[in-house]
Write an enzyme that holds these catalytic residues in place. Structure first.
Site, PDB file in Angstrom:
ATOM      1  N   GLY A 115      13.845  22.345  31.379  1.00  0.00           N
ATOM      2  CA  GLY A 115      14.626  23.544  31.720  1.00  0.00           C
ATOM      3  C   GLY A 115      15.934  23.661  30.960  1.00  0.00           C
ATOM      4  O   GLY A 115      16.913  24.193  31.481  1.00  0.00           O
ATOM      5  N   ASP A 160      13.126  28.058  36.908  1.00  0.00           N
ATOM      6  CA  ASP A 160      14.120  27.248  36.186  1.00  0.00           C
ATOM      7  C   ASP A 160      15.561  27.733  36.414  1.00  0.00           C
ATOM      8  O   ASP A 160      16.418  26.937  36.797  1.00  0.00           O
ATOM      9  CB  ASP A 160      13.808  27.202  34.685  1.00  0.00           C
ATOM     10  CG  ASP A 160      12.583  26.351  34.379  1.00  0.00           C
ATOM     11  OD1 ASP A 160      11.811  26.060  35.316  1.00  0.00           O
ATOM     12  OD2 ASP A 160      12.391  25.987  33.209  1.00  0.00           O
TER      13      ASP A 160
HETATM   14  O1  PMV Z   1       6.877  23.831  30.792  1.00  0.00           O
HETATM   15  P1  PMV Z   1       7.598  23.875  32.080  1.00  0.00           P
HETATM   16  O2  PMV Z   1       8.241  22.616  32.522  1.00  0.00           O
HETATM   17  O3  PMV Z   1       8.527  25.053  32.213  1.00  0.00           O
HETATM   18  O4  PMV Z   1       6.489  24.082  33.224  1.00  0.00           O
HETATM   19  C1  PMV Z   1       5.536  25.071  33.183  1.00  0.00           C
HETATM   20  C2  PMV Z   1       4.913  25.176  34.521  1.00  0.00           C
HETATM   21  C3  PMV Z   1       3.567  25.896  34.518  1.00  0.00           C
HETATM   22  O5  PMV Z   1       3.136  25.929  35.878  1.00  0.00           O
HETATM   23  C4  PMV Z   1       2.550  25.139  33.710  1.00  0.00           C
HETATM   24  C5  PMV Z   1       3.672  27.303  33.967  1.00  0.00           C
HETATM   25  C6  PMV Z   1       4.404  28.285  34.833  1.00  0.00           C
HETATM   26  O6  PMV Z   1       4.762  29.355  34.314  1.00  0.00           O
HETATM   27  O7  PMV Z   1       4.609  28.045  36.029  1.00  0.00           O
END
Ligand code: PMV
Length: 333
Positions: A115, A160
């Site tokens: 994030g 995030d």
């Molecule tokens: O790549 P990150 O840590 O932002 O995680 C993505 C999380 C997913 O569930 C794979 C995608 C989403 O949009 O929620």
């Protein structure tokens, strides 16, 4: 006047990928921060200095539509779009256009799924809004952070920026957020050193889902139930050691299910098993997979687990959950 603000990184504790299919997820802020200093300047431009953002240093000036690269390094440029949109949105919100110099340092590796983009957006919104005399609540900062992500990425769940603005634990389901009670979690994050593309991994899972829905649907359902159980444990009054043990088990189950979806890699699995062998109660991928990070729950064993992750070729980061989200560190009048 000068303002220094900071915002934390995040990990997804449970529920990545299944969240895309309407299931819940739990994320938490961790104690690794991006720091943004904002001050007025006399030349009327917006100037962004990214001195240490865990990619090589970069300094860029913007004026109108012109960008002045003073040094030029690839990956960092992406971070700057978040900073630029964050400054624009805050100035719109305050209805003031002023020359502002923003300077960034960060403890969060870029592109590791922790994030870093949301943290830089939130810290920028915090610093610049304070500088312009705007009083924004945590929720308002989170909403602006989400708008920055939508502008830069086109799509975003808002997890995030919300967790980075507000801190602690966040339960997310179909667009609504619930702040869960705080508890200490001694964790170690292990970075594989490479990054997977979230977009490609989500598309890959979607393809498998469409090819064999009867098999994938129950996996996603189980992942949702893992999150429900984790939420129950996090809000329970159980003793800490029982909570840790149960959460560790759920992490292992969630990792197995993610592996079944095909988002783990050899390196991620090696880091997960190294952590467990060194005494972690549980370990799993955090985020999209395909590279990026795993995390381990390791009460009393953080150093041993960090060493094991290092020996297995990862970059260990001993950390804990950050109760605080955006923090104004310093205001100099
Ligand atoms: O790549 P990150 O840590 O932002 O995680 C993505 C999380 C997913 O569930 C794979 C995608 C989403 O949009 O929620």
């Amino acid at each position: 006047m000068r303002v220094l603000a900071s915002a934390p990184a995040k990990i997804i504790l449970f529920g990545e990928h299944s969240v895309v299919y309407g299931k819940p997820a739990i994320a938490a802020a961790i104690d690794m921060r991006t720091y943004v200093r904002a001050e007025f300047n006399k030349n009327g431009r917006i100037r962004i200095e990214a001195r240490d953002i865990k990619t090589p240093g970069l300094t860029v000036s913007f004026s109108e539509d012109q960008i002045y690269f003073e040094t030029d390094y690839g990956k960092a440029a992406e971070v700057l779009s978040y900073v630029r949109e964050a400054i624009n949105l805050v100035m719109e919100e305050a209805d003031r256009q002023k020359g502002v110099t923003v300077s960034i340092t960060s403890q969060i590796p870029v592109g590791a799924g922790l994030g870093s983009s949301a943290a830089v957006a939130v810290a920028t919104i915090g610093a610049v809004s304070k500088l312009l005399g705007l009083e924004l609540s945590g929720e308002e900062i989170a909403r602006l952070g989400h708008r920055v992500e939508l502008l830069v990425q086109g799509a975003s769940s808002g997890i995030d920026p919300t967790i980075s603005a507000i801190g602690g634990f966040l339960h997310y389901k179909r667009g609504s957020f619930e702040h869960l009670p705080f508890m200490e979690l001694p964790i170690v994050v292990g970075y594989t050193g490479s990054s997977g593309s979230t977009k490609e991994l989500v598309a890959m899972v979607r393809e498998t889902y469409e090819e064999m829905p009867d098999i994938i649907e129950p996996i996603l359902l189980s992942m949702g139930k893992v999150v429900d159980k984790a939420r129950e444990i996090l809000i329970s009054e159980l003793d800490e050691d029982i909570r840790f043990r149960l959460l560790g088990k759920l992490m292992n189950i969630n990792h197995g299910l993610l592996d079944a979806l095909g988002v783990s890699t050899k390196k991620l699995s090696e880091l997960v098993y190294a952590a467990k062998t060194a005494g972690a109660l549980g370990a799993k991928i955090t985020g999209a997979g395909g590279g990026g990070c795993m995390y381990a729950l390791a009460p009393g064993k953080q150093n041993e687990v960090a060493t094991a992750i290092k020996i297995a070729g990862g970059v260990p980061m001993i950390t804990r959950i950050s109760r605080e989200g955006l923090r104004i560190e310093e205001v100099v009048k």
